[in-house]
Design a protein around this motif. Structure first.
Motif, mmCIF file in Angstrom:
data_model
loop_
_atom_site.group_PDB
_atom_site.id
_atom_site.type_symbol
_atom_site.label_atom_id
_atom_site.label_comp_id
_atom_site.label_asym_id
_atom_site.label_seq_id
_atom_site.Cartn_x
_atom_site.Cartn_y
_atom_site.Cartn_z
ATOM 1 N N ILE A 144 0.834 -1.202 0.000
ATOM 2 C CA ILE A 144 0.000 0.000 0.000
ATOM 3 C C ILE A 144 0.872 1.256 0.000
ATOM 4 C CG2 ILE A 144 -1.686 1.332 1.337
ATOM 5 C CD1 ILE A 144 -3.091 -1.326 1.948
ATOM 6 N N LYS A 145 1.952 1.263 0.758
ATOM 7 C CA LYS A 145 2.878 2.404 0.725
ATOM 8 C C LYS A 145 3.403 2.631 -0.690
ATOM 9 C CE LYS A 145 5.069 2.651 5.271
ATOM 10 N NZ LYS A 145 6.340 2.364 5.982
ATOM 11 N N THR A 146 3.793 1.551 -1.369
ATOM 12 C CA THR A 146 4.308 1.652 -2.739
ATOM 13 C C THR A 146 3.242 2.177 -3.689
ATOM 14 O OG1 THR A 146 5.884 -0.134 -2.360
ATOM 15 C CG2 THR A 146 5.319 0.339 -4.656
ATOM 16 N N LEU A 147 2.024 1.662 -3.575
ATOM 17 C CA LEU A 147 0.925 2.107 -4.440
ATOM 18 C C LEU A 147 0.638 3.593 -4.253
ATOM 19 C CD1 LEU A 147 -1.484 -0.940 -4.026
ATOM 20 C CD2 LEU A 147 -0.142 -0.370 -6.063
ATOM 21 N N VAL A 148 0.614 4.037 -2.997
ATOM 22 C CA VAL A 148 0.336 5.446 -2.700
ATOM 23 C C VAL A 148 1.498 6.327 -3.163
ATOM 24 C CG1 VAL A 148 -0.012 7.119 -0.832
ATOM 25 C CG2 VAL A 148 -1.277 4.958 -0.829
ATOM 26 N N ALA A 149 2.714 5.934 -2.833
ATOM 27 C CA ALA A 149 3.895 6.737 -3.198
ATOM 28 C C ALA A 149 4.041 6.910 -4.702
ATOM 29 C CB ALA A 149 5.161 6.100 -2.621
ATOM 30 N N ASN A 150 3.645 5.904 -5.456
ATOM 31 C CA ASN A 150 3.755 5.962 -6.913
ATOM 32 C C ASN A 150 2.463 6.412 -7.585
ATOM 33 O OD1 ASN A 150 6.552 4.954 -7.597
ATOM 34 N ND2 ASN A 150 5.840 3.380 -6.173
ATOM 35 N N GLU A 151 1.546 6.943 -6.782
ATOM 36 C CA GLU A 151 0.264 7.466 -7.268
ATOM 37 C C GLU A 151 -0.480 6.466 -8.150
ATOM 38 O OE1 GLU A 151 1.048 11.336 -8.946
ATOM 39 O OE2 GLU A 151 1.839 12.082 -7.047
ATOM 40 N N LEU A 152 -0.506 5.227 -7.698
ATOM 41 C CA LEU A 152 -1.186 4.160 -8.437
ATOM 42 C C LEU A 152 -2.596 3.890 -7.933
ATOM 43 C CD1 LEU A 152 1.846 1.743 -8.804
ATOM 44 C CD2 LEU A 152 0.868 3.243 -10.552
ATOM 45 N N VAL A 153 -3.005 4.551 -6.855
ATOM 46 C CA VAL A 153 -4.386 4.441 -6.391
ATOM 47 C C VAL A 153 -5.183 5.566 -7.025
ATOM 48 C CG1 VAL A 153 -3.900 3.209 -4.239
ATOM 49 C CG2 VAL A 153 -3.853 5.696 -4.261
ATOM 50 N N SER A 154 -6.425 5.277 -7.347
ATOM 51 C CA SER A 154 -7.247 6.247 -8.064
ATOM 52 C C SER A 154 -8.717 6.013 -7.740
ATOM 53 C CB SER A 154 -7.032 6.074 -9.578
ATOM 54 O OG SER A 154 -7.954 6.839 -10.313
ATOM 55 N N SER A 155 -9.507 7.040 -7.863
ATOM 56 C CA SER A 155 -10.953 6.879 -7.708
ATOM 57 C C SER A 155 -11.603 6.488 -9.041
ATOM 58 C CB SER A 155 -11.581 8.156 -7.148
ATOM 59 O OG SER A 155 -11.329 9.238 -8.017
ATOM 60 N N ASP A 156 -10.790 6.234 -10.060
ATOM 61 C CA ASP A 156 -11.301 5.785 -11.362
ATOM 62 C C ASP A 156 -11.355 4.263 -11.471
ATOM 63 O OD1 ASP A 156 -11.576 8.397 -12.333
ATOM 64 O OD2 ASP A 156 -9.492 8.433 -13.002
ATOM 65 N N TYR A 157 -10.642 3.564 -10.601
ATOM 66 C CA TYR A 157 -10.604 2.093 -10.614
ATOM 67 C C TYR A 157 -10.218 1.624 -9.226
ATOM 68 C CZ TYR A 157 -5.660 3.265 -11.107
ATOM 69 O OH TYR A 157 -4.418 3.818 -10.931
ATOM 70 N N LEU A 158 -10.498 0.357 -8.934
ATOM 71 C CA LEU A 158 -10.063 -0.167 -7.649
ATOM 72 C C LEU A 158 -8.969 -1.198 -7.868
ATOM 73 C CD1 LEU A 158 -11.121 -3.246 -6.623
ATOM 74 C CD2 LEU A 158 -13.294 -2.080 -6.791
ATOM 75 N N LEU A 159 -8.157 -1.367 -6.854
ATOM 76 C CA LEU A 159 -7.093 -2.360 -6.882
ATOM 77 C C LEU A 159 -7.504 -3.510 -5.969
ATOM 78 C CD1 LEU A 159 -4.101 0.102 -6.658
ATOM 79 C CD2 LEU A 159 -4.934 -1.075 -8.687
ATOM 80 N N ASN A 160 -7.295 -4.733 -6.432
ATOM 81 C CA ASN A 160 -7.701 -5.930 -5.700
ATOM 82 C C ASN A 160 -6.457 -6.759 -5.408
ATOM 83 O OD1 ASN A 160 -9.319 -7.975 -4.619
ATOM 84 N ND2 ASN A 160 -9.650 -8.913 -6.612
ATOM 85 N N ILE A 161 -6.037 -6.787 -4.138
ATOM 86 C CA ILE A 161 -4.841 -7.515 -3.729
ATOM 87 C C ILE A 161 -5.251 -8.871 -3.160
ATOM 88 C CG2 ILE A 161 -2.878 -7.550 -2.136
ATOM 89 C CD1 ILE A 161 -3.047 -4.443 -2.140
ATOM 90 N N ASN A 162 -4.667 -9.938 -3.678
ATOM 91 C CA ASN A 162 -4.886 -11.293 -3.162
ATOM 92 C C ASN A 162 -3.531 -11.937 -2.940
ATOM 93 O OD1 ASN A 162 -7.907 -12.371 -3.394
ATOM 94 N ND2 ASN A 162 -7.549 -10.805 -4.940
ATOM 95 N N TYR A 163 -3.401 -12.618 -1.824
ATOM 96 C CA TYR A 163 -2.140 -13.267 -1.500
ATOM 97 C C TYR A 163 -2.176 -14.746 -1.855
ATOM 98 C CZ TYR A 163 -0.877 -8.990 0.752
ATOM 99 O OH TYR A 163 -0.574 -7.674 0.972
ATOM 100 N N PRO A 164 -1.001 -15.300 -2.216
ATOM 101 C CA PRO A 164 -0.933 -16.735 -2.513
ATOM 102 C C PRO A 164 -1.051 -17.554 -1.225
ATOM 103 C CG PRO A 164 1.261 -15.790 -2.591
ATOM 104 C CD PRO A 164 0.291 -14.645 -2.378
ATOM 105 N N LEU A 165 -1.116 -18.861 -1.394
ATOM 106 C CA LEU A 165 -1.180 -19.751 -0.243
ATOM 107 C C LEU A 165 0.014 -19.523 0.668
ATOM 108 C CD1 LEU A 165 -2.379 -22.970 -2.054
ATOM 109 C CD2 LEU A 165 -3.739 -21.369 -0.693
ATOM 110 N N GLU A 166 -0.129 -19.907 1.902
ATOM 111 C CA GLU A 166 0.872 -19.653 2.927
ATOM 112 C C GLU A 166 2.264 -20.195 2.579
ATOM 113 O OE1 GLU A 166 0.186 -17.813 6.042
ATOM 114 O OE2 GLU A 166 -1.210 -17.298 4.462
#
Length: 173
Positions: A144-166
């Motif tokens: 999330i820090k990286t996404l915010v710092a690189n201005e990759l978050v927007s109100s035009d689309y959403l980002l969906n983060i999913n993690y792999p198995l443990e």
């Protein structure tokens, strides 16, 4: 940064508590969560009953409420309960289970984030394999820090983060 946090697994969910702890370093946190588990509700909203609101407490959170509505209701209620606050970021989760493929259409986690876009708030949904949070604990804050710092978050689309198995290590974003 002012951050609105919502989930679909209820106000007592482990994933929500983890997310709150992870995001504290990023700014002021506000939480709205359903009273009970509401997975699979997509963008469902309450239309024929009153929504009951109860203030709750999480350490380090500015204001928090639970409501007897759906995840999308939580997002919408932010306009009333947090009136006058301009949120810089919306984060939904950490969901108890992946939201990938066609599951995205039915996800209450993603549905709450879609509602944030209607309110012009940049939105991220975060999901983890069912009750397996180690990768989410390890990587969510830095992502999330990286996404915010690189201005990759927007109100035009959403980002969906999913993690792999443990037993897997993420190979990238």
């Amino acid at each position: 940064m002012k951050i609105l946090i919502v989930n679909d697994d209820g106000y007592q969910a482990e994933g929500l508590k983890i997310l709150i702890e992870l995001l504290k370093p990023l700014g002021q946190l506000y939480v709205l969560a359903p009273k009970k588990h509401h997975s699979g509700m997509s963008n469902a909203i309450t239309i024929r009953k009153k929504i009951k609101i109860k203030e709750i407490f999480y350490p380090g959170v500015i204001k928090a409420y639970r409501i007897n509505g759906y995840p999308a209701d939580c997002t919408r209620m932010s306009e009333v309960l947090f009136k006058g606050i301009k949120f810089d970021l919306f984060v939904s989760g950490i969901n108890e289970g992946a939201n990938i493929g066609s599951n995205i259409i039915h996800s209450g986690t993603v549905g709450a984030a879609v509602e944030a876009l209607y309110l012009k708030i940049p939105a991220i949904a975060v999901s983890s394999p069912f009750l397996k949070y180690s990768n989410a604990k390890k990587y969510t804050l830095s992502i999330i820090k990286t996404l915010v710092a690189n201005e990759l978050v927007s109100s035009d689309y959403l980002l969906n983060i999913n993690y792999p198995l443990e037993d897997s290590t993420p190979k990238g974003i």
